[in-house]
Design an enzyme around this catalytic site. Structure first.
Site, PDB file in Angstrom:
ATOM      1  CG  ASP A  11      -1.802   1.239   1.319  1.00  0.00           C
ATOM      2  OD1 ASP A  11      -2.303   1.685   0.268  1.00  0.00           O
ATOM      3  OD2 ASP A  11      -1.996   1.778   2.430  1.00  0.00           O
ATOM      4  CB  SER A  12       0.196   4.782  -0.663  1.00  0.00           C
ATOM      5  OG  SER A  12      -0.915   4.919   0.208  1.00  0.00           O
ATOM      6  CE1 TYR A  43       2.723   5.449  -3.087  1.00  0.00           C
ATOM      7  CE2 TYR A  43       1.494   3.745  -4.234  1.00  0.00           C
ATOM      8  CZ  TYR A  43       2.631   4.152  -3.573  1.00  0.00           C
ATOM      9  OH  TYR A  43       3.662   3.260  -3.421  1.00  0.00           O
ATOM     10  N   GLY A  44      -2.652   9.363  -3.721  1.00  0.00           N
ATOM     11  CA  GLY A  44      -3.889   9.897  -4.299  1.00  0.00           C
ATOM     12  C   GLY A  44      -3.775  11.245  -4.974  1.00  0.00           C
ATOM     13  CB  CYS A  74      -3.146   0.948  -2.536  1.00  0.00           C
ATOM     14  SG  CYS A  74      -3.105   2.700  -2.925  1.00  0.00           S
ATOM     15  CG  ASN A  75      -9.594   1.417  -2.870  1.00  0.00           C
ATOM     16  OD1 ASN A  75     -10.609   0.882  -3.253  1.00  0.00           O
ATOM     17  ND2 ASN A  75      -9.146   1.264  -1.632  1.00  0.00           N
ATOM     18  CB  THR A  76      -4.712   5.452  -5.075  1.00  0.00           C
ATOM     19  OG1 THR A  76      -5.575   5.938  -4.044  1.00  0.00           O
ATOM     20  CG2 THR A  76      -4.297   6.594  -5.962  1.00  0.00           C
ATOM     21  CB  CYS A 184      -9.122   5.371   0.652  1.00  0.00           C
ATOM     22  SG  CYS A 184      -7.451   5.623   1.299  1.00  0.00           S
ATOM     23  CG  HIS A 186      -4.641   5.091   4.442  1.00  0.00           C
ATOM     24  ND1 HIS A 186      -4.171   4.566   3.272  1.00  0.00           N
ATOM     25  CD2 HIS A 186      -3.537   5.514   5.139  1.00  0.00           C
ATOM     26  CE1 HIS A 186      -2.835   4.655   3.252  1.00  0.00           C
ATOM     27  NE2 HIS A 186      -2.439   5.222   4.370  1.00  0.00           N
TER      28      HIS A 186
HETATM   29  N1  LIG Z   1      -4.555   3.288   0.748  1.00  0.00           N
HETATM   30  C1  LIG Z   1      -5.012   4.343  -0.101  1.00  0.00           C
HETATM   31  C2  LIG Z   1      -3.902   5.136  -0.680  1.00  0.00           C
HETATM   32  C3  LIG Z   1      -4.240   6.545  -0.742  1.00  0.00           C
HETATM   33  C4  LIG Z   1      -3.099   7.489  -0.895  1.00  0.00           C
HETATM   34  O1  LIG Z   1      -1.945   7.170  -0.627  1.00  0.00           O
HETATM   35  O2  LIG Z   1      -3.434   8.608  -1.284  1.00  0.00           O
HETATM   36  C5  LIG Z   1      -6.026   3.834  -1.109  1.00  0.00           C
HETATM   37  O3  LIG Z   1      -6.559   2.767  -0.928  1.00  0.00           O
HETATM   38  O4  LIG Z   1      -6.356   4.523  -2.043  1.00  0.00           O
END
Ligand SMILES: N[C@@H](CCC(=O)O)C(=O)O
Length: 263
Positions: A11-12, A43-44, A74-76, A184, A186
């Site tokens: 994940d990010s 990452y978003g 991580c969805n992003t 997300c 998180h």
């Molecule tokens: N865990 C986040 C990452 C979001 C991010 O780093 O901006 C997701 O599922 O999107």
């Protein structure tokens, strides 16, 4: 590939540990290696090209460590890079996408909310999935700007975070959503705070269990499910601060290893 090889998760940052927990619960015999790229979070707010590059770096590391399957927790990263990753690496890759389908199918009001990053909401893959399942549904999309940073800093209960959350939910409350999709990995760490701010009738859903179930199905179909007792502790690596990560997975209470790694 061997059944006893590990599953790799990245994940990010620390958010994907919410997915790790579901996978570990369903598949306790699997050894798991988790990479938290907290140094590069969020990452978003990055471009699709940057997200692909970072996802490549993480996947490559896990493949080199001998992982038999990769979970992009991580969805992003999933919505921006999974097609590219699947083309590039010769290993099964499972992603996570916002659970729009069950929310749309079960909504009585026909109004659902989705909280996700800018990178997810603006991706082609998300738009395609959303269009497919929300024909007669109003979808209130909100970018959770600032929430990943708050969780990465261990500030879920900080008054500034609560104020931000309240503000982000406003457009959804005004439209009387009855489902809130957490898009997300998180955000499940904010469920207690969200419950306090939302009316009881609002159902909060995320994709953790679905990812765990899918992982089991894929491993089974490839004859890669580990059935032997295994004594390796889940191994977490972060390239930033180990404190928040260790706190979220209750490393002291659980038998998990957390280390710093520059990757
Ligand atoms: N865990 C986040 C990452 C979001 C991010 O780093 O901006 C997701 O599922 O999107």
């Amino acid at each position: 590939m061997n059944k006893t090889n590990p599953i790799g998760i990245f994940d990010s940052g620390v958010g994907g540990t919410s997915i790790f927990k579901e996978v570990h619960r369903l598949l306790p015999l699997e050894h798991i290696i988790y990479l938290a790229d907290s140094k590069n979070a969020p990452y978003g707010e990055r471009s699709a090209a940057e997200i692909m590059e970072l996802s490549h770096k993480n996947t490559s590391k896990l493949v080199k460590a001998g992982c038999k399957l990769i979970i992009v927790a991580c969805n992003t990263a999933t919505t921006n890079a999974i097609t590219y990753l699947r083309k590039t690496f010769d290993v099964p890759i499972i992603g996570i996408e916002p659970a729009i389908k069950p929310a749309a199918l079960n909504s009585k009001n026909k109004v659902i909310g989705i909280l996700a990053t800018k990178g997810t909401l603006s991706s082609e893959l998300f738009t395609k999935t959303s269009d497919l399942f929300t024909k007669n549904i109003e979808v209130i999309e909100v970018v959770g700007k600032g929430l990943v940073e708050a969780i990465e800093a261990g500030k879920e209960n900080d008054p500034v975070t609560l104020k931000l959350l309240e503000k982000l939910l406003q457009p959804m409350l005004a439209k009387e959503i009855d489902y809130l999709v957490l898009g997300c990995s998180h955000y499940p760490y904010l469920i207690p705070q969200l419950k306090k701010l939302l009316p009881k009738k609002v159902n909060i859903i995320d994709s953790g269990r679905g990812v765990a179930r899918q992982t089991k199905i894929v491993l089974k179909s490839l004859d890669l499910l580990n059935e032997e007792p295994q004594f390796k502790k889940p191994q977490f690596y972060t390239n930033k601060d180990i404190k928040v990560l260790a706190h979220l997975i209750e490393a002291g209470k659980n038998n998990f290893n957390v280390s710093y790694l520059d990757f």
